[in-house]
Design a protein around this motif. Structure first.
Motif, mmCIF file in Angstrom:
data_model
loop_
_atom_site.group_PDB
_atom_site.id
_atom_site.type_symbol
_atom_site.label_atom_id
_atom_site.label_comp_id
_atom_site.label_asym_id
_atom_site.label_seq_id
_atom_site.Cartn_x
_atom_site.Cartn_y
_atom_site.Cartn_z
ATOM 1 N N LYS A 176 -16.494 35.116 35.438
ATOM 2 C CA LYS A 176 -15.843 33.832 35.111
ATOM 3 C C LYS A 176 -16.332 32.720 36.038
ATOM 4 O O LYS A 176 -16.470 31.574 35.622
ATOM 5 N N ASP A 177 -16.633 33.059 37.276
ATOM 6 C CA ASP A 177 -17.174 32.077 38.216
ATOM 7 C C ASP A 177 -18.573 31.639 37.787
ATOM 8 O O ASP A 177 -18.911 30.459 37.855
ATOM 9 N N TRP A 178 -19.398 32.596 37.348
ATOM 10 C CA TRP A 178 -20.738 32.268 36.846
ATOM 11 C C TRP A 178 -20.636 31.331 35.655
ATOM 12 O O TRP A 178 -21.411 30.383 35.538
ATOM 13 N N HIS A 179 -19.684 31.600 34.782
ATOM 14 C CA HIS A 179 -19.496 30.750 33.608
ATOM 15 C C HIS A 179 -19.105 29.329 34.032
ATOM 16 O O HIS A 179 -19.661 28.348 33.535
ATOM 17 N N GLU A 180 -18.174 29.218 34.969
ATOM 18 C CA GLU A 180 -17.757 27.902 35.477
ATOM 19 C C GLU A 180 -18.925 27.178 36.141
ATOM 20 O O GLU A 180 -19.089 25.967 35.985
ATOM 21 N N MET A 181 -19.742 27.908 36.890
ATOM 22 C CA MET A 181 -20.920 27.301 37.524
ATOM 23 C C MET A 181 -21.861 26.738 36.469
ATOM 24 O O MET A 181 -22.355 25.619 36.606
ATOM 25 N N SER A 182 -22.116 27.508 35.432
ATOM 26 C CA SER A 182 -23.032 27.058 34.372
ATOM 27 C C SER A 182 -22.508 25.806 33.680
ATOM 28 O O SER A 182 -23.280 24.877 33.410
ATOM 29 N N LEU A 183 -21.222 25.770 33.403
ATOM 30 C CA LEU A 183 -20.627 24.581 32.788
ATOM 31 C C LEU A 183 -20.751 23.378 33.715
ATOM 32 O O LEU A 183 -21.109 22.278 33.287
ATOM 33 N N TRP A 184 -20.460 23.573 34.991
ATOM 34 C CA TRP A 184 -20.545 22.494 35.966
ATOM 35 C C TRP A 184 -21.978 21.992 36.092
ATOM 36 O O TRP A 184 -22.229 20.790 36.141
ATOM 37 N N MET A 185 -22.931 22.923 36.110
ATOM 38 C CA MET A 185 -24.342 22.534 36.216
ATOM 39 C C MET A 185 -24.746 21.649 35.041
ATOM 40 O O MET A 185 -25.390 20.619 35.233
#
Length: 79
Positions: A31-40
């Motif tokens: 879920k953190d990876w997903h949030e990072m990708s969205l933020w990027m």
């Protein structure tokens, strides 16, 4: 529950002329990876190796940045 503390490894790739600054997050949950990708995407735009002026790309569980200050912003956000 996490097994280990999330960490960010950083580096510079002499052989990567377009996106030399990189960050490798590890011990992050999916879920953190997903949030990072969205933020990027929200912060730096689309990631595309074929786009001439892309500010970042993702590969090999790393984020690659064109500019050092963008990598620094990532580090400030996710560390």
């Amino acid at each position: 529950m996490r097994n280990s503390t999330p960490q960010l490894e950083t580096g510079y790739a002499d052989n990567q002329s377009k996106w030399p600054y990189w960050v490798r997050p590890y011990n992050y949950e999916s879920k953190d990876w997903h949030e990072m990708s969205l933020w990027m995407t929200d912060t730096f735009g689309d990631s595309n190796w074929l786009k001439e002026n892309a500010l970042w790309v993702g590969s090999d569980r790393k984020y690659w940045f064109r500019r050092e200050q963008d990598r620094t912003l990532f580090l400030l956000k996710w560390s």
